[in-house]
Structures are given as C-alpha cells and as structure tokens.
Scaffold this motif. Sequence first.
Motif, short mmCIF file in Angstrom:
data_model
loop_
_atom_site.label_atom_id
_atom_site.label_comp_id
_atom_site.label_asym_id
_atom_site.label_seq_id
_atom_site.Cartn_x
_atom_site.Cartn_y
_atom_site.Cartn_z
N ILE A 79 0.83 -1.21 0.00
CA ILE A 79 0.00 0.00 0.00
C ILE A 79 0.87 1.25 0.00
O ILE A 79 0.62 2.20 -0.76
CB ILE A 79 -0.97 -0.02 1.19
CG1 ILE A 79 -1.97 -1.17 1.02
CG2 ILE A 79 -1.68 1.32 1.36
CD1 ILE A 79 -2.69 -1.56 2.28
N ASN A 80 1.91 1.25 0.84
CA ASN A 80 2.79 2.42 0.92
C ASN A 80 3.56 2.66 -0.38
O ASN A 80 3.98 3.78 -0.63
CB ASN A 80 3.76 2.28 2.09
CG ASN A 80 3.09 2.48 3.42
OD1 ASN A 80 2.00 3.04 3.50
ND2 ASN A 80 3.72 2.01 4.48
N LEU A 87 -6.27 -1.85 -0.60
CA LEU A 87 -7.12 -1.59 0.57
C LEU A 87 -8.50 -2.21 0.42
O LEU A 87 -9.21 -2.40 1.41
CB LEU A 87 -7.26 -0.08 0.80
CG LEU A 87 -5.98 0.61 1.29
CD1 LEU A 87 -6.13 2.12 1.21
CD2 LEU A 87 -5.66 0.17 2.71
N SER A 88 -8.88 -2.57 -0.80
CA SER A 88 -10.18 -3.18 -1.04
C SER A 88 -10.14 -4.71 -0.97
O SER A 88 -11.16 -5.36 -1.20
CB SER A 88 -10.74 -2.74 -2.39
OG SER A 88 -9.94 -3.27 -3.44
N THR A 91 -11.79 -9.24 3.38
CA THR A 91 -11.54 -9.82 4.70
C THR A 91 -10.20 -9.47 5.34
O THR A 91 -9.91 -9.93 6.43
CB THR A 91 -11.71 -11.36 4.74
OG1 THR A 91 -10.63 -11.97 4.07
CG2 THR A 91 -13.03 -11.78 4.15
N LEU A 92 -9.37 -8.67 4.69
CA LEU A 92 -8.10 -8.26 5.28
C LEU A 92 -8.26 -6.86 5.86
O LEU A 92 -8.52 -5.92 5.13
CB LEU A 92 -6.97 -8.29 4.24
CG LEU A 92 -6.67 -9.66 3.64
CD1 LEU A 92 -5.53 -9.55 2.64
CD2 LEU A 92 -6.35 -10.68 4.71
N HIS A 93 -8.08 -6.76 7.17
CA HIS A 93 -8.27 -5.48 7.83
C HIS A 93 -7.03 -5.00 8.57
O HIS A 93 -6.88 -3.83 8.82
CB HIS A 93 -9.44 -5.57 8.83
CG HIS A 93 -10.70 -6.05 8.20
ND1 HIS A 93 -11.44 -5.31 7.31
CD2 HIS A 93 -11.32 -7.24 8.30
CE1 HIS A 93 -12.47 -6.01 6.90
NE2 HIS A 93 -12.43 -7.19 7.48
N GLY A 94 -6.14 -5.90 8.94
CA GLY A 94 -4.95 -5.53 9.69
C GLY A 94 -3.76 -5.39 8.79
O GLY A 94 -2.82 -6.17 8.83
N LEU A 95 -3.80 -4.39 7.92
CA LEU A 95 -2.76 -4.21 6.91
C LEU A 95 -1.63 -3.34 7.44
O LEU A 95 -1.17 -2.42 6.77
CB LEU A 95 -3.38 -3.60 5.65
CG LEU A 95 -4.54 -4.41 5.06
CD1 LEU A 95 -5.19 -3.67 3.90
CD2 LEU A 95 -4.07 -5.79 4.63
#
Length: 135
Positions: A79-80, A87-88, A91-95
């Motif tokens: 992401i960085n 980000l979409s 089910t992955l929220h703890g990125l």
Amino acid sequence: MQQKYQLTLEDVKKIAQAAEAEALAHQWAVSIAIVDDGGHLLWLQRLDGAAPISAHIAPAKAHTAALGRRESKVYEDIINQGRTSFLSAPTLHGLLEGGVPIMVEGQCVGAVGVSGVKSIEDAQVARAGIAALMG
C-alpha cells in the motif's frame, strides 16, 4: 490424504506467555492476539495501559498474517508503495506491521498479532512469542 499441524491450547499459552514477557521487559503496553490457520481468534489479552483500540487491531493483524501466510507488513509495504487499491482486498483489515504467521515445516498453523507500540516493536513481541514455541 495430507496431514496438518494445529496449535494446541498449551502451544497458545506458551506463545502468549513469551510475547507478554517480551512486552513487559520493554514496558510496552500492548494487546496480543493469537489465531489459528483460518484466522479464528484463540487468545486475546490486553496488557495494563494498552489502548482499547489495540484489542481490535491486534486480532486484525493476526488474521491478515494467517490468511495471507506472510507478515502483515508485506501488505502495508504494498500500500505504501502506491498500490492503494489493495485496501479493497476482502476480509483483510490488519494491513499494518505487527502480524506474524506461525510456520511449521512450511505450513501456516496460525499467527500472532500485536498492537500498542511502534509497528516494528509490535512485530518484535509477536516474533518473541513464536520463538518460544519453536525453541
């Protein structure tokens, strides 16, 4: 038919105790979460002084590391580096750094997620817990 390893309650307690000891040795107020290979919560503890939000972030980091079979930092780095569409991912929220998979003979048996201090320190606490299981 294949066989797979799985965490026992004794394993989980060993990981949690070592992670807690690492955090306390540095006076880090964190939450520690341990999940199975499917990202299901097996253990959650919030040390004295840890922010309430850390009890939500730690399991999310662990969940992400277990499902992805890699450290959650990998996703933070993606992401960085500009791939914000990640980000979409479902089910992955703890990125964020701080989720570390527990690998046994090439199999992911679960993960540890830690939240409450700098992300690199969160990962240090998670790795200390895993090291106690492998040692």
